[in-house]
Design a protein around this motif. Structure first.
Motif, PDB file in Angstrom:
ATOM      1  N   GLY A   4       1.102  -1.043   0.273  1.00  0.00           N
ATOM      2  CA  GLY A   4       0.225  -0.003   0.245  1.00  0.00           C
ATOM      3  C   GLY A   4       1.196   1.112   0.112  1.00  0.00           C
ATOM      4  O   GLY A   4       2.014   1.302   0.554  1.00  0.00           O
ATOM      5  N   GLU A   5       0.472   2.405  -0.384  1.00  0.00           N
ATOM      6  CA  GLU A   5       0.941   4.071  -1.115  1.00  0.00           C
ATOM      7  C   GLU A   5       1.295   4.040   0.500  1.00  0.00           C
ATOM      8  O   GLU A   5       2.400   4.330   0.714  1.00  0.00           O
ATOM      9  CB  GLU A   5       0.047   4.740  -1.882  1.00  0.00           C
ATOM     10  CG  GLU A   5       0.691   5.847  -2.458  1.00  0.00           C
ATOM     11  CD  GLU A   5       1.540   5.632  -3.184  1.00  0.00           C
ATOM     12  OE1 GLU A   5       2.837   5.852  -2.937  1.00  0.00           O
ATOM     13  OE2 GLU A   5       2.155   4.694  -3.104  1.00  0.00           O
ATOM     14  N   ALA A   6       0.948   3.745   2.106  1.00  0.00           N
ATOM     15  CA  ALA A   6       0.704   4.439   2.916  1.00  0.00           C
ATOM     16  C   ALA A   6       2.619   3.961   3.592  1.00  0.00           C
ATOM     17  O   ALA A   6       2.806   4.884   4.145  1.00  0.00           O
ATOM     18  CB  ALA A   6      -0.223   4.144   3.662  1.00  0.00           C
ATOM     19  N   LEU A   7       2.843   2.663   2.835  1.00  0.00           N
ATOM     20  CA  LEU A   7       4.172   3.095   3.539  1.00  0.00           C
ATOM     21  C   LEU A   7       5.337   3.296   2.792  1.00  0.00           C
ATOM     22  O   LEU A   7       6.391   2.865   2.907  1.00  0.00           O
ATOM     23  CB  LEU A   7       3.732   1.082   4.426  1.00  0.00           C
ATOM     24  CG  LEU A   7       3.087   0.941   4.653  1.00  0.00           C
ATOM     25  CD1 LEU A   7       3.558  -0.911   5.177  1.00  0.00           C
ATOM     26  CD2 LEU A   7       3.418   1.380   6.006  1.00  0.00           C
ATOM     27  N   ARG A   8       5.031   3.632   1.895  1.00  0.00           N
ATOM     28  CA  ARG A   8       6.030   4.361   0.622  1.00  0.00           C
ATOM     29  C   ARG A   8       7.051   4.357   1.835  1.00  0.00           C
ATOM     30  O   ARG A   8       8.216   4.691   1.332  1.00  0.00           O
ATOM     31  CB  ARG A   8       5.571   4.793  -0.568  1.00  0.00           C
ATOM     32  CG  ARG A   8       6.798   5.582  -0.712  1.00  0.00           C
ATOM     33  CD  ARG A   8       6.687   6.873  -2.103  1.00  0.00           C
ATOM     34  NE  ARG A   8       5.720   6.051  -3.007  1.00  0.00           N
ATOM     35  CZ  ARG A   8       5.662   5.546  -4.177  1.00  0.00           C
ATOM     36  NH1 ARG A   8       7.088   5.276  -4.328  1.00  0.00           N
ATOM     37  NH2 ARG A   8       5.008   4.280  -5.295  1.00  0.00           N
ATOM     38  N   PRO A   9       7.323   5.946   1.996  1.00  0.00           N
ATOM     39  CA  PRO A   9       7.992   6.321   3.155  1.00  0.00           C
ATOM     40  C   PRO A   9       9.307   5.776   4.216  1.00  0.00           C
ATOM     41  O   PRO A   9       9.656   5.487   4.091  1.00  0.00           O
ATOM     42  CB  PRO A   9       7.258   7.332   4.018  1.00  0.00           C
ATOM     43  CG  PRO A   9       6.696   7.572   3.084  1.00  0.00           C
ATOM     44  CD  PRO A   9       5.460   6.407   2.559  1.00  0.00           C
ATOM     45  N   PHE A  10       8.582   3.859   4.850  1.00  0.00           N
ATOM     46  CA  PHE A  10       8.683   3.365   4.981  1.00  0.00           C
ATOM     47  C   PHE A  10       9.374   2.001   4.565  1.00  0.00           C
ATOM     48  O   PHE A  10      10.183   1.072   5.076  1.00  0.00           O
ATOM     49  CB  PHE A  10       7.823   2.974   6.183  1.00  0.00           C
ATOM     50  CG  PHE A  10       7.710   3.870   7.046  1.00  0.00           C
ATOM     51  CD1 PHE A  10       8.215   4.206   7.494  1.00  0.00           C
ATOM     52  CD2 PHE A  10       6.562   4.579   6.475  1.00  0.00           C
ATOM     53  CE1 PHE A  10       7.241   6.217   8.895  1.00  0.00           C
ATOM     54  CE2 PHE A  10       5.897   5.136   7.272  1.00  0.00           C
ATOM     55  CZ  PHE A  10       6.229   5.800   7.920  1.00  0.00           C
TER      56      PHE A  10
END
Length: 72
Positions: free
Chosen positions: A34-40
């Motif tokens: 999911g896109e929400a975890l891109r920064p991680f």
């Protein structure tokens, strides 16, 4: 959070190929998580010196792997 370590023999992939590998693997992981975890999401390439990587007990060199790439 995902951490992907791609291990390769030094000198097999160019800097541009390594960049494309990192970007492509990152996008594949993000597509699943999911896109929400891109920064991680972390993807790195670790290079192993030529001759220090063995497959089936046989040490592989940069030149051997490059020859296999060219043949395929």
């Amino acid at each position: 959070m995902p951490f992907v370590d791609i291990k390769v023999i030094a000198g097999v992939f160019t800097a541009e190929e390594q960049r494309r590998l990192v970007e492509s693997v990152s996008e594949a992981v993000i597509a699943v998580e999911g896109e929400a975890l891109r920064p991680f999401t972390h993807v790195v390439i670790t290079e192993t010196p030529s001759g220090s990587w063995a497959i089936g007990g046989e040490a592989m060199t940069t030149e051997q792997v490059q020859a296999k790439r060219a043949a395929g």
